[in-house]
Design an enzyme around this catalytic site. Sequence first.
Site, PDB file in Angstrom:
ATOM      1  N   LEU A  24       0.815  -1.164  -0.032  1.00 22.42           N
ATOM      2  CA  LEU A  24       0.137  -0.107   0.010  1.00 22.42           C
ATOM      3  C   LEU A  24       0.951   1.451   0.421  1.00 22.42           C
ATOM      4  CD1 LEU A  24      -2.776  -0.830   2.614  1.00 22.42           C
ATOM      5  CD2 LEU A  24      -3.095  -0.931   0.404  1.00 22.42           C
ATOM      6  N   VAL A  25       0.698   1.930  -0.073  1.00 23.78           N
ATOM      7  CA  VAL A  25       1.498   3.181  -0.421  1.00 23.78           C
ATOM      8  C   VAL A  25       1.093   4.170   0.233  1.00 23.78           C
ATOM      9  CG1 VAL A  25       1.402   5.799  -1.605  1.00 23.78           C
ATOM     10  CG2 VAL A  25       1.293   3.659  -3.043  1.00 23.78           C
ATOM     11  N   ASP A  26       1.343   4.851   1.654  1.00 24.21           N
ATOM     12  CA  ASP A  26       1.227   5.648   2.533  1.00 24.21           C
ATOM     13  C   ASP A  26       1.020   6.642   2.307  1.00 24.21           C
ATOM     14  OD1 ASP A  26       2.639   3.542   4.531  1.00 24.21           O
ATOM     15  OD2 ASP A  26       4.847   4.028   3.434  1.00 24.21           O
ATOM     16  N   LYS A  28       0.035  11.096   3.794  1.00 25.73           N
ATOM     17  CA  LYS A  28       0.726  12.011   3.692  1.00 25.73           C
ATOM     18  C   LYS A  28       1.040  11.929   5.157  1.00 25.73           C
ATOM     19  CE  LYS A  28      -1.010  15.609   0.516  1.00 25.73           C
ATOM     20  NZ  LYS A  28      -1.823  17.091   0.323  1.00 25.73           N
ATOM     21  N   PHE A  29       0.476  11.630   6.349  1.00 27.79           N
ATOM     22  CA  PHE A  29       0.144  11.743   7.455  1.00 27.79           C
ATOM     23  C   PHE A  29       0.681  10.338   8.638  1.00 27.79           C
ATOM     24  CE2 PHE A  29      -1.549  15.551   6.103  1.00 27.79           C
ATOM     25  CZ  PHE A  29      -0.379  16.313   6.132  1.00 27.79           C
ATOM     26  N   LYS A  47      -2.995   1.516  10.107  1.00 28.60           N
ATOM     27  CA  LYS A  47      -2.626   2.321   9.519  1.00 28.60           C
ATOM     28  C   LYS A  47      -1.763   3.457  10.506  1.00 28.60           C
ATOM     29  CE  LYS A  47      -4.690   7.129   7.879  1.00 28.60           C
ATOM     30  NZ  LYS A  47      -5.325   8.288   7.191  1.00 28.60           N
ATOM     31  N   ASP A 134     -10.492  16.269   0.680  1.00 26.72           N
ATOM     32  CA  ASP A 134      -8.729  16.218  -0.226  1.00 26.72           C
ATOM     33  C   ASP A 134      -9.424  15.400  -0.801  1.00 26.72           C
ATOM     34  OD1 ASP A 134      -6.297  15.694  -0.901  1.00 26.72           O
ATOM     35  OD2 ASP A 134      -5.639  14.415   1.126  1.00 26.72           O
TER      36      ASP A 134
END
EC number: 2.7.11.1
Length: 267
Positions: A24-26, A28-29, A47, A134
């Site tokens: 999975l792509v992380d 921003k936070f 997460k 977002d």
Amino acid sequence: MDDRFVKEINQFFAEIKIQNNVRLVDGKFGKMCVIKHEPTGKLFVKKSVAIKYVTEIEPLVHQLMKDNRYFIKLYYSLTTLKSQILILDYVAGGDLFDFLKKHKKVSEAETRSIVGQLTEALNALHSYKIIHNDLKLENVLYVRHKQIYLCDYGLCKIVNTSSCRDGTKEYMSPEKLKRQNYDVHVDWWALGILTYELLIGHHPYKHSNDNEEDFDLDVLQQRQQKKLHKYNFLSSDAQKFLEAMLMYNINYRLCTYETVIKHSFLS
């Protein structure tokens, strides 16, 4: 945290295993990984958000939308000294960014289905006076020919609170660029951008030869004021929908649920 919950969460974490074969792509936070609950075989997303980035809004949105099919289910939420950990449903299929990268552009029929579902998801969230703030291709999971899931609620905001230029700049509305108070138009503008990307295959205002240094907020604002390019391969309804969603003057823009859902492209 009561003793029963502590016992339950400790048992859950003792029974999970990280799935290194699923990447999975992380965000921003937050850092994310897929985990498997060994006794049941069910996959989850873990997460982890660094404590300095933790907000109360993300677990709140999960709680408010727990019965809505377009939102990700939250199973556990706990906070340690260093981070907040969320255990979420895992959705196989990937996000719209990867889907568009693979298919280059999306048919009007499939785009209509995706955008119609997103319209319902946003309206459900807006009914609580909360905006997503977002919305973008990367934050929409897609199980093809079935449904979408709107994800990543860390930047959600309460309507009519003071705004800042947070989120992803390519999706910022003219009003957000002017730092007007947060309102639902932020999400409807972003939906217009996303619809354009699906139908056309690229962003309406960011050019392929732009680099991040050249594509600043002033350039974005200037380009937003220009008329959209017309594409002959689009139907009249699709072209009019894009123009109405991305009208620079908010007085002529589709920026409410009622006006968006009733447009001929979606109806």
